[in-house]
Design an enzyme around this catalytic site. Sequence first.
Site, mmCIF file in Angstrom:
data_model
loop_
_atom_site.group_PDB
_atom_site.id
_atom_site.type_symbol
_atom_site.label_atom_id
_atom_site.label_comp_id
_atom_site.label_asym_id
_atom_site.label_seq_id
_atom_site.Cartn_x
_atom_site.Cartn_y
_atom_site.Cartn_z
ATOM 1 N N CYS A 24 8.803 49.544 7.633
ATOM 2 C CA CYS A 24 9.208 50.349 8.792
ATOM 3 C C CYS A 24 9.113 49.513 10.065
ATOM 4 O O CYS A 24 8.039 49.450 10.690
ATOM 5 C CB CYS A 24 8.351 51.606 8.905
ATOM 6 S SG CYS A 24 8.870 52.630 10.299
ATOM 7 N N CYS A 68 8.083 51.406 13.173
ATOM 8 C CA CYS A 68 6.665 51.807 13.234
ATOM 9 C C CYS A 68 5.778 50.622 13.589
ATOM 10 O O CYS A 68 4.789 50.781 14.299
ATOM 11 C CB CYS A 68 6.160 52.330 11.886
ATOM 12 S SG CYS A 68 7.238 53.467 11.051
ATOM 13 N N ASP A 69 6.094 49.440 13.038
ATOM 14 C CA ASP A 69 5.139 48.325 13.091
ATOM 15 C C ASP A 69 5.531 47.211 14.053
ATOM 16 O O ASP A 69 4.781 46.235 14.207
ATOM 17 C CB ASP A 69 4.965 47.736 11.674
ATOM 18 C CG ASP A 69 4.295 48.746 10.744
ATOM 19 O OD1 ASP A 69 3.680 49.698 11.247
ATOM 20 O OD2 ASP A 69 4.407 48.580 9.524
#
Length: 303
Positions: free
Chosen positions: A128, A131-132
């Site tokens: 992701c 997300c990261d």
Amino acid sequence: MKDVAIIGLGCAGYTAAVYTARYKLDTVIVGEVEGGMGMNAADVGNWPGEIEIKGPDLMQKYKDHALSFDNVELVSGRVEKVEEGFKLTMQNGDVIEAKAVIFATGSNKRHLGVPGEEEFSGKGVSYCATCDAFFYRDKTVAVLGGGDSAIEGAAITAQVAKTVYLIHRRGEFRAEPYWIDKLNERDNVEFVLNTNVVEILGDQKVTGVKLDTPWKDSDTIELDGVFIEVGSIPAVDIAVQMGCELDDRGHVKVDAALNTTVKGVFAAGDVSGGSNHFAQFATAAGEGAVAANSAFHYLQSGK
Ligand code: NAP
């Protein structure tokens, strides 16, 4: 005994719950991962009514809406199996009974299946980017894939990383032109096209990738992280286990009313083969509404 059990806490599931609630059906919505894939969406710009909204904020709105009805109960946990009748057995042994079931189980990220991938998962390999990305400020990373997830992920990552390598197996992208334009606006993105990653390299954590085609005279690229964004696989396991057939693309087979091949069981969102397999918030919400409507008619008919 509930009227309807909706399995999945994503856009399709919450939308279905809003509709079943308004049809006055006693509803339970059950799932393990709150928000589903929608939580990974950084900037959603194609949900009508919101010019731009963060995925987690949108998911919270769906949830709040669904739970604003007295006849909707949310149960957190993993559904292990569904049996005819219908009987849902949870991982903790609890049993939920319902007269109709809507599968809105979404999908899971596809893995690349190359050496080093599992070994360095969580040690520089992520599924992701949106997300990261934050963890890779001023670092060098690669994003793999050519769909919306990869191009959006690369565009977001390029806002914080020093350099982003976008590695794609073809020379063209299937992503929306909107995201391709966003990516092209960045001057720290290197496009490595018509190239496959054949190995994730590392020592305790990711140090690079090995390519099947040399790029700038080298078949390796040194990296701090790799975001694998090569699509997703519909989460069909429990639907299959209870007898639902799949379509030729591995989604739960549905008709226009989102009936599965098991009577009283419906499927909506990424897990279903509806909406021409076009996985979007808008189509997931539409399918949630259709599945709820079909469940309502099914229950009304007394079958
Ligand atoms: P996707 O559209 O299926 O794209 C997957 C990409 O990964 C494709 O470019 C594919 O290459 C590549 N790929 C697949 N298997 C591969 C392999 N084994 N090795 C190397 N490359 C591989 O998946 P997605 O990007 O995750 O999107 C999923 C759905 O979510 C789509 O419907 C998408 O529109 C939606 N989405 C929408 C947004 C948005 O902002 N609208 C954002 C994220 C996701 P090929 O192109 O060669 O097949």
